[in-house]
Write a protein that holds these residues in place. Structure first.
Motif, short mmCIF file in Angstrom:
data_model
loop_
_atom_site.label_atom_id
_atom_site.label_comp_id
_atom_site.label_asym_id
_atom_site.label_seq_id
_atom_site.Cartn_x
_atom_site.Cartn_y
_atom_site.Cartn_z
N GLY A 1 0.83 -1.19 0.00
CA GLY A 1 0.00 0.00 0.00
C GLY A 1 0.86 1.25 0.00
O GLY A 1 2.09 1.18 -0.15
N SER A 2 0.22 2.41 0.15
CA SER A 2 0.96 3.66 0.21
C SER A 2 1.67 3.71 1.57
O SER A 2 1.28 3.00 2.50
N PRO A 3 2.71 4.57 1.68
CA PRO A 3 3.43 4.64 2.97
C PRO A 3 2.49 4.86 4.15
O PRO A 3 2.66 4.26 5.20
N ASP A 4 1.49 5.68 3.98
CA ASP A 4 0.55 5.94 5.08
C ASP A 4 -0.20 4.68 5.47
O ASP A 4 -0.35 4.36 6.65
N GLU A 5 -0.66 3.96 4.45
CA GLU A 5 -1.41 2.73 4.73
C GLU A 5 -0.49 1.71 5.42
O GLU A 5 -0.89 1.06 6.39
N VAL B 1 1.28 -0.23 12.65
CA VAL B 1 0.92 0.14 14.02
C VAL B 1 -0.13 -0.83 14.55
O VAL B 1 -0.06 -1.30 15.69
N GLU B 2 -1.08 -1.17 13.70
CA GLU B 2 -2.13 -2.09 14.10
C GLU B 2 -1.55 -3.46 14.48
O GLU B 2 -1.91 -4.06 15.50
N LEU B 3 -0.62 -3.92 13.61
CA LEU B 3 0.03 -5.20 13.89
C LEU B 3 0.79 -5.16 15.21
O LEU B 3 0.70 -6.06 16.03
N PHE B 4 1.55 -4.07 15.36
CA PHE B 4 2.34 -3.94 16.60
C PHE B 4 1.43 -3.94 17.81
O PHE B 4 1.74 -4.51 18.84
N ASN C 1 -1.91 -5.05 18.07
CA ASN C 1 -2.81 -6.17 18.33
C ASN C 1 -2.16 -7.55 18.22
O ASN C 1 -2.47 -8.43 19.01
N ASP C 2 -1.27 -7.71 17.24
CA ASP C 2 -0.69 -9.06 17.08
C ASP C 2 0.58 -9.24 17.89
O ASP C 2 0.70 -10.17 18.69
N ILE C 3 1.52 -8.34 17.66
CA ILE C 3 2.80 -8.52 18.34
C ILE C 3 2.75 -7.93 19.75
O ILE C 3 3.53 -8.28 20.62
N LYS C 4 1.80 -7.00 19.94
CA LYS C 4 1.57 -6.40 21.25
C LYS C 4 2.80 -5.73 21.83
O LYS C 4 3.19 -5.95 22.97
N VAL C 5 3.48 -4.94 21.00
CA VAL C 5 4.58 -4.16 21.55
C VAL C 5 4.18 -2.71 21.71
O VAL C 5 4.96 -1.88 22.16
N LEU C 6 2.97 -2.36 21.31
CA LEU C 6 2.47 -0.99 21.51
C LEU C 6 1.18 -1.06 22.31
O LEU C 6 0.47 -2.07 22.25
N ASN C 7 0.88 0.00 23.02
CA ASN C 7 -0.38 0.03 23.76
C ASN C 7 -1.46 0.73 22.94
O ASN C 7 -1.20 1.63 22.21
#
Ligand code: SF4
Ligand code: SF4
Ligand code: SF4
Lengths: 615, 259
Positions: free
Chosen positions: B238-242, B248-251, B253-259
């Motif tokens: 996708g585009s850089p923004d996408e 961020v979503e992956l981080f 929800n999946d990898i859970k390194v972000l709150n």
């Protein structure tokens, strides 16, 4: 003006009372401190008197350390000091004149003044410079401005002035006023001296005389697991007591801050300030309690920051053993049970597996020959090499064995080698240290010669263990063996191309084991483009890994970068070192500091650079 | 305050673990045994409570003979006495049976508090504290991040919830509390503590002392194996923004390194 002056009986009474008061106060203050010193454990050493006197001659009379450390201020201090010596006789004579029993005839005094007058000018220049430095340029290491220092400087200047004035032709009344002024200054000076850092005038020479010959000079902690509760309590309570040597140090300190100048932790911006934390913070408690039970007052956080590199003790001009991390750490470990978590893990590893990493196997051990009695050397690996704390160092181990093989030296490793105990020893866990030490001494029982690439191991196996018992073997650092093999022609080497080569003296090697030349012999035989780093030999700067700091997770300052930055600034192409921990620190620390566009600095062990250039 | 701390001996995280040929047990001779990490924090919490409110701390372990070491360590750190529960018939029992054994061993002590680590580093059941609360009729809290004794019959516990939230709950005593790692700074055994161990007592409990129904396992182990490593590569297009949004979503929800 060659005439003798007369003094009235009243004047003499005033004079004698003045002397009694100021000398009495002087003696009282000195005695007060001496009594505290004598309460210390151990005794002041009186062995090797010749060497001790020679050291006093060099360090006191020649002012060697004072001048070497800081050329200009050192020289100025020298002027004042030598001036004082010259003035000794003048001062005695001055008081004798007051009793109309002059020590010198008018002619002798006149002749002597040809020596004294130039010196009084040098003293004035010296003291003016020192006062300028202390009150105008104010280097941070000198600490808070002290009014007493100002007063002392003023007194000395006035003493010089009144002396010079007295050498002029004066009206008898003016002469007399001047004489009394000079007298009062001396008497006041005597009162001031023992109450200030100027006590070093008196104690410094003695302290240098009594200074231990070996570093680090921590007292061994002997633990008897069978001891009764009372014996144990006594042993533990002794851990908070200073030795006589240490107590004398505290009163001898001249607050010059040289120990701060050389301290990697202080320079890296940590909490630790050796002058305050290890010396001056203890002065008041000593005086207040009039006892030596004060070691627990050392700042604990500061104590954990020390790399135990001994730079502070090496540089101190009055002969102090400055570093006291051992004292505060062993209290934390053995008495308080207050130990950072990463060190608890380290200690448990050492107890459970005999190595710092908690490892259960080592692939390097499987590859190296095992020691048998027909072999010449036990090759002592140490945890760093054995468990590959820096995997690149394994190559250095192989290079060393290549050198030994080439020279036909036989060697083998001990399968049951445990950590020499250096981290436990330095971090204050003397019980774990005892466990490891006893195990290793048993392993080495039938060995004669041991060689190791780790200065920490060499220091412990060869020197620290002897504080607890006799050893039957001799330990060498591999640089010594390599240097000898080259000198004896057992291995041939070529001059290689490593660009500009320099050497980082590991502090354990140079300062604590006195091994400075052997590594240089080895390195300089394979390069013709060698230069020294700004701080080298016995005045080296620690890489930051010592004192267990290799295992420390977080530090306030950047102790571990001070030396690395210096190496980067030196623009060397190759940095050689003789310690696996230094190797690890430099190998990991230099790269990120090298400015973009500048070539990488190659980090090598002595064995690497020699093996690379074998014929 | 009478506090019991449960401490389990587990393999050190750095030990290399090898599985036996029959795939039912671990090869033990290369293992370094240590006290379970969160149990160390539980012990420290108990010792701190004792220092503040007085009372007694009793360390208890269930395990093979080598597990005596964890009791020694706890006694050296300041526990007053130990309870050692050991019998070859206890090997390979599941957590419920072990809970029953421990419960019957501890019952007569009438503890005010039982503290345990949140979870053992080997089996990771995280159930023992709860099971004991149930069997011994105690109130309970898990994921304890802090404790505060209110009075003789109440304790407040700070619990860790999801998403970085905390909750203070009041429990009536007796209570079983499981403790999260990192809640305090566990102490190191002092020399005096180590020397005093030999003066402290350790009570022994064997199969004869526990209810017979506890000795049956409700779980059988069929096979122990190292999980297969599978690589999963995701391409984000996708585009850089996408891309950054998806990242961020992956981080989160999946990898859970972000709150
Ligand atoms: S300990 Fe030594 S180096 Fe440090 S301030 Fe005192 S006299 Fe100077
Ligand atoms: S031993 Fe080294 S690190 Fe420790 S105080 Fe002295 S100079 Fe600083
Ligand atoms: S690693 Fe090297 S410089 Fe650092 S403490 Fe050890 S010997 Fe000293």
């Amino acid at each position: 003006m060659l005439i003798e002056h007369s003094f009235t009986i009243i004047e003499k009474i005033v004079l004698i009372s003045g002397i009694c008061i100021s000398l009495g106060s002087f003696c009282f203050e000195v005695w007060k401190r001496l009594r505290i010193v004598l309460k210390g454990t151990g005794s002041l050493p009186l062995d090797r008197i010749g060497e001790r006197l020679w050291r006093v001659f060099r360090e006191v009379f020649l002012q060697e350390k004072v001048i070497r450390g800081r050329l200009l201020p050192g020289l100025m201090h020298g002027f004042v000091f030598w001036g004082f010596l010259v003035f000794g006789l003048v001062t005695l004579d001055h008081f004798a004149i007051g009793f109309e029993f002059p020590l010198m005839s008018l002619e002798t005094r006149h002749l002597y003044s040809y020596v004294v007058i130039p010196f009084s000018i040098l003293v004035s220049i010296g003291i003016l410079y020192l006062a300028y430095r202390r009150f105008i340029t104010k280097p941070k290491i000198l600490g808070k401005l002290s009014p007493t220092s100002g007063l002392v400087a003023l007194f000395i200047l006035l003493l010089m002035a009144t002396y010079l004035l007295g050498e002029l032709e004066l009206q008898p009344l003016v002469w007399k006023i001047n004489w009394w002024l000079h007298t009062l200054l001396i008497l006041a000076f005597l009162i001031l001296v023992p109450r200030s850092k100027h006590l070093h005038l008196v104690l410094g020479p003695f302290n240098i005389f009594f200074k231990p010959f070996h570093q680090p000079h921590h007292t061994p902690v002997k633990i008897d697991m069978e001891a009764s509760e009372e014996e144990l309590d006594e042993m533990l309570s002794n851990l908070t007591k200073m030795t006589q040597n240490q107590a004398l140090d505290i009163f001898s300190c001249v607050e010059c801050g040289r120990c701060m100048d050389v301290c990697p932790a202080y320079r890296g911006g940590g909490i630790l300030n050796p002058k305050d934390h290890f010396i001056l913070d203890l002065r008041q408690p000593l005086l207040e309690t009039r006892d030596v039970d004060v070691l627990s007052q050392i700042n604990v956080e500061a104590g954990w920051e020390c790399t135990t590199c001994q730079a502070c003790s090496e540089v101190c001009p009055v002969g102090n053993q400055v570093e006291k991390s051992d004292e505060i750490r062993r209290l934390q470990v053995l008495v308080e049970g207050n130990v950072p978590q990463e060190y608890q893990k380290l200690f448990t590893n050492l107890q459970n597996t005999g190595n710092s990493e908690g490892a259960t196997s080592s692939s390097l051990v499987d590859r190296l020959p095992k020691f048998t009695p027909d072999m010449e050397y036990v090759f002592w690996l140490g945890c760093f090499a054995r468990y590959e704390l820096d995997p690149n160092f394994t190559k250095s181990v192989e290079n060393f064995t290549k050198i030994l093989d080439t020279a036909g030296v036989t060697y083998g490793i001990l399968e049951n080698e445990h950590c020499s105990g250096d981290p436990a020893n330095r971090l204050g866990d003397k019980l774990t240290y005892a466990m490891l030490r006893e195990h290793n001494m048993e392993q080495l029982e039938n060995s004669n010669k041991v060689v190791s690439m780790c200065p920490h191991c060499v220091l412990n196996l060869g020197k620290e263990y002897t504080k607890y018992g006799d050893i039957s073997y001799k330990v060498e650092h591999h640089s010594q063996l390599i240097g000898r093999l080259i000198e004896e022609g057992k291995i041939g080497v070529n001059i290689g191309d490593n660009g500009k080569v320099t050497y980082h003296d590991p502090c354990n090697l140079s300062r604590m084991l006195n091994i400075v030349d052997a590594p240089r012999t080895a390195i300089q035989s394979v390069t013709d483009n060698y230069f020294e780093l700004p701080e080298s030999g016995k005045n080296t700067l620690c890489c930051g890994a010592g004192g267990g700091l290799w295992w420390k997770k977080e530090t306030v300052g950047k102790t571990h970068l001070v030396r690395a930055e210096q190496v980067v600034e030196s623009e060397a192409d190759t940095l050689v070192t003789g310690c696996n921990f230094c190797y690890g620190m430099m190998n990991q620390g230099l790269d990120p500091l090298i400015p973009e566009g500048r070539p990488k600095i190659h980090v090598k062990d002595i064995s690497d650079i020699v093996a690379d250039n074998l014929q | 305050m009478k506090i019991c701390v449960l401490i389990k001996q587990v393999p050190d995280k750095d030990s290399s673990l090898n599985i036996s040929d029959d795939h039912l047990t671990l090869v033990e001779n290369n293992i370094t045994w240590v006290s379970n990490e969160s149990d160390n924090y539980a012990l420290e919490e108990a010792l701190l409570l004792k220092e503040k409110h007085g009372g007694e701390v009793i360390a208890c372990t269930l395990g093979k003979d080598s597990a005596r070491q964890v009791l020694k360590d706890a006694l050296a750190k300041g526990a007053d006495r130990g309870i050692f529960i050991s019998d070859s018939s206890f090997d390979n029992l599941d957590v419920l049976s072990l809970g029953k054994i421990i419960a019957s061993s501890l019952e007569k002590e009438n503890f005010d508090i039982i503290m345990s680590g949140l979870q053992s580093d080997d089996q990771g059941n995280s159930q023992l504290g709860l099971i004991l609360a149930e069997l011994l009729n105690m109130s309970h809290a898990t994921l304890g991040m802090g404790t505060e004794v209110v009075d003789d019959s109440t304790i407040k516990v700070k619990k860790e919830l999801e998403g970085g939230w905390f909750q203070w709950t009041k429990l009536s005593l007796p209570a079983s509390i499981s403790i999260q790692s990192g809640i305090n700074s566990p102490r190191y055994a002092t020399l005096k503590g180590i020397m005093m161990v030999k003066k402290k007592t350790v009570d022994e409990v064997t199969s004869g002392d526990v209810a017979a129904d506890a000795l049956e396992s409700n779980v059988t182990i069929n096979k122990i194996y190292v999980p297969d490593k599978t690589k999963e590569t995701q391409f984000i297009e996708g585009s850089p923004d996408e891309i950054s949004e998806k990242l961020v979503e992956l981080f989160r929800n999946d990898i859970k390194v972000l709150n």
